[in-house]
Design a protein around this motif. Structure first.
Motif: not given
Length: 661
Positions: A122-145
């Motif tokens: 459960v604790a790691f799952s909570g942290g995983a959301v933060m990690g996946l949001c960071v890389v997801g938004l970072g790559l989606f934004g920079s790649a799309l632009i």
């Protein structure tokens, strides 16, 4: 490969979809009894209130910078990218913190009902959301632009937005959490001799709120801007040296890294290992191994050789080794921390002296590794290789952030167990998770510093290319002057942030003492403390104190560039990067070592809890708190933000040529 370019932003979206699924899974877990929910709601509400107040201030700052970019540079596309970068950074931090404050009580309940394995999941799952949001938004934004515009220069606006928000989030969150932590420890544990997270301590809710706004939202914003900065600098240099192929290669590596992070997330979640550290390390190594394999295949396809893969792997290996070294210097399982605990038997002074020595010594091997990574990547792929090393180090950011964010969730879970007066067996489980979390947090900070060094260097190289600096001559007086000014800045910045924590902690200590003095029923448990006043003190102090350091990071490179020109600014960036990396490693590792020395003594050695040795380690820990959670990690962002500011405003510096030169 060009027909597959669309898969890059799709991989970013995939990370966000998986984050949403994991977040819903966390929310579906049982939350425990009414008292547990009451404590968790207070933490959740306090964290949301702080971020809302912080973002209101940031909105005004973002609007000013947006208009300055649009009118000052006459480049509204860069200004628009700045808005997107700032917005994505805010979104990543908010989503991660929101889920973390839901995962904490569910981790406590899992520890109570099912034991260690389920609580870790459960604790790691909570942290995983933060990690996946960071890389997801970072790559989606920079790649799309980049894919839509084909213009790498406007991406620096995206990076500037991410870096600006990150600095305010790190400094503000760091001041908040350490003001509460120092106040809670000095008055509660030293003066009143009550346990950590005891519900009788007026600062305990603020302390647990701080874990989320500083170590989750702040840390996520920190690595978001590192991740984005490394990708964008590699795109820029790739365009210069290898045209479209060189620009797309780092984006593909980042996409592979996202897939690797998703796989490693499920490996840790489903692990049945009785040792949390082993499960977390397995996830990290699996992610790294997958990126290595992917980079070898991709390098052969893109360049018909393995040079780019060597640079990627060099950065990745350096990042992993820095993590291992950081663990040695900050974990209670090894000699440096145990020696601090031994020195604490003679008082606070020797505790602090030995902790400072550990931090200073810990700078040696990471710097040698960074230097080695730079040389290897440069000799195989030139300046482009150095940028790829930074991308390689940050390719598994999704996993690294998840492992790091797990720590404060586990810490919160222990606090909720203590404040809810759950059986001692529950606290033993959460303490085991928290002990590992302290080490993973220190490793995450070491990783962030190493990646900051390579990212700042890659950005500096990009700056030199943009302003057409072929070399920085140390025999020029203007360069030497810039070098000294830059070398001084991390120290001035650290002084400001340390003083901010001291000022805020002073008010917190006075308030906690006042409540103990004027409300006698608190210590007997007959009356609840006034938690809200302590939360308000941390909130107002953090919002006030984050402004000057944030302005400093933007104003100084602008001033140097306008008044003294691009050469002086190049020297300044070199000086700031070198001393900034060393100071950040020293402060982060000293703080981590003091923290775990305290926990080592609390485990029963050298007198255990309540002894004079324990009190000495608490003093060391309170000194180390702003070292490791405010000043140290904020320096990472300082050196990168100044480089990004130099890049974005480079056209103005070139045009003016230095007003005083």
């Amino acid at each position: 490969m060009e027909s597959l370019n669309w898969m890059i932003p799709v991989s970013g979206l995939l990370a966000l979809i998986v984050a949403l699924i994991v977040a819903k899974n966390v929310a579906s877990k049982p939350v425990g009894n009414e008292k547990m929910q009451q404590v968790a709601n207070a933490i959740h509400s306090g964290a949301k209130a702080f971020l809302s107040a912080q973002y209101k201030i940031l909105i005004a700052f973002i609007i000013v910078v947006f208009l300055s970019l649009g009118f000052g540079l006459d480049n509204w596309m860069t200004a628009g990218c700045f808005l997107v970068g700032a917005g994505f950074s805010v979104l990543a931090g908010y989503c991660g913190m929101n889920v973390a404050t839901k995962a904490n009580v569910r981790t406590t309940n899992a520890a109570m009902e099912s034991g260690l394995s389920k609580a870790l999941s459960v604790a790691f799952s909570g942290g995983a959301v933060m990690g996946l949001c960071v890389v997801g938004l970072g790559l989606f934004g920079s790649a799309l632009i980049y894919i839509l515009t084909g213009n790498s220069n406007i991406l620096f606006g995206f990076s500037l937005g991410a870096s600006s928000v990150a600095l305010f989030a790190r400094v503000g969150g760091g001041v908040y959490t350490k003001a509460a932590d120092v106040g809670a420890d000095l008055v509660g544990k030293v003066e009143r001799d009550i346990p950590e997270d005891d519900p009788r301590n007026p600062a305990t809710i603020a302390d647990n709120v701080g874990d989320n706004v500083g170590d989750v939202a702040g840390m996520g914003a920190d690595l978001f801007e590192s991740y984005v900065g490394s990708i964008i600098s590699a795109i820029t240099l790739g365009t210069i040296f290898f045209q479209k192929t060189g620009a797309m290669f780092p984006l593909y590596i980042a996409a592979i890294g996202i897939c690797a992070s998703i796989i490693s997330t499920f490996i840790v979640k489903t692990s049945k290992s009785p040792d949390p550290r082993k499960a977390l390390n397995t996830g990290t190594y699996v992610a790294g191994g997958l990126v290595m394999i992917g980079s070898i295949i991709l390098s052969k396809i893109a360049f018909d050789n393995y040079k780019a893969a060597v640079a990627i792997i060099a950065g990745l290996v350096v990042g992993i080794l820095i993590g291992v070294i950081t663990e040695y210097f900050t974990s209670e399982s090894y000699k440096p921390v145990r020696k601090i605990a031994q020195q604490a038997q003679t008082g606070s002074a020797t505790t602090i002296i030995s902790g400072l020595a550990v931090g200073m010594r810990s700078t040696c091997l990471p710097v040698l590794l960074i230097a080695g990574g730079i040389l290897i990547s440069y000799y195989v792929a030139g300046l482009y290789g150095v940028a790829l090393a930074a991308v390689g180090m940050l390719s598994t950011t999704g996993t690294i952030v998840a492992v790091d964010a797990y720590g404060p969730i586990a810490d919160n879970a222990g606090g909720i167990a203590e404040m809810s007066k759950l059986p001692e067996s529950v606290r033993k489980v959460t303490d085991k998770l928290d002990a590992v979390g302290n080490t993973t947090a220190a490793i995450g900070k070491g990783f962030a510093i190493g990646s900051a060094a390579l990212t700042a260097l890659a950005l500096l190289i990009s700056y030199a290319q943009v302003v057409q600096l072929t070399s920085i001559d140390l025999l020029q007086p203007i360069v030497i002057a810039g070098l000294f000014v830059g070398a001084m800045l991390p120290f001035l910045f650290s002084a400001l942030t340390m003083e901010s924590v001291s000022n805020a902690a002073h008010k917190m200590v006075e308030e906690v003492r006042r409540q103990f003095r004027e409300i006698p029923g608190i210590l007997t448990g007959e009356t609840d403390p006034d938690y809200k006043t302590c939360v308000a003190i941390s909130t107002s102090a953090a919002l006030r104190e984050m402004i000057i350091p944030g302005i400093l990071a933007i104003a100084v490179p602008l001033t140097v560039g306008i008044l003294f020109g691009t050469v002086a600014l190049g020297g300044m960036l070199c000086g700031a990067t070198v001393t900034g990396v060393l100071l950040a490693i020293f402060m982060s590792n000293s703080g981590g070592a003091w923290d775990n020395a305290k926990k080592y003594v609390e485990g029963g050695v050298n007198g255990g809890k309540g002894s004079d040795t324990h009190k000495a380690t608490i003093v060391g820990d309170t000194v180390g708190d702003p070292f490791k959670d405010t000043s140290g990690p904020s320096i990472n962002i300082l050196i990168k933000l100044m480089s990004v500011v130099a890049l974005v405003f480079a056209p103005i510096f070139v045009k003016i040529g230095g007003l005083l030169m």
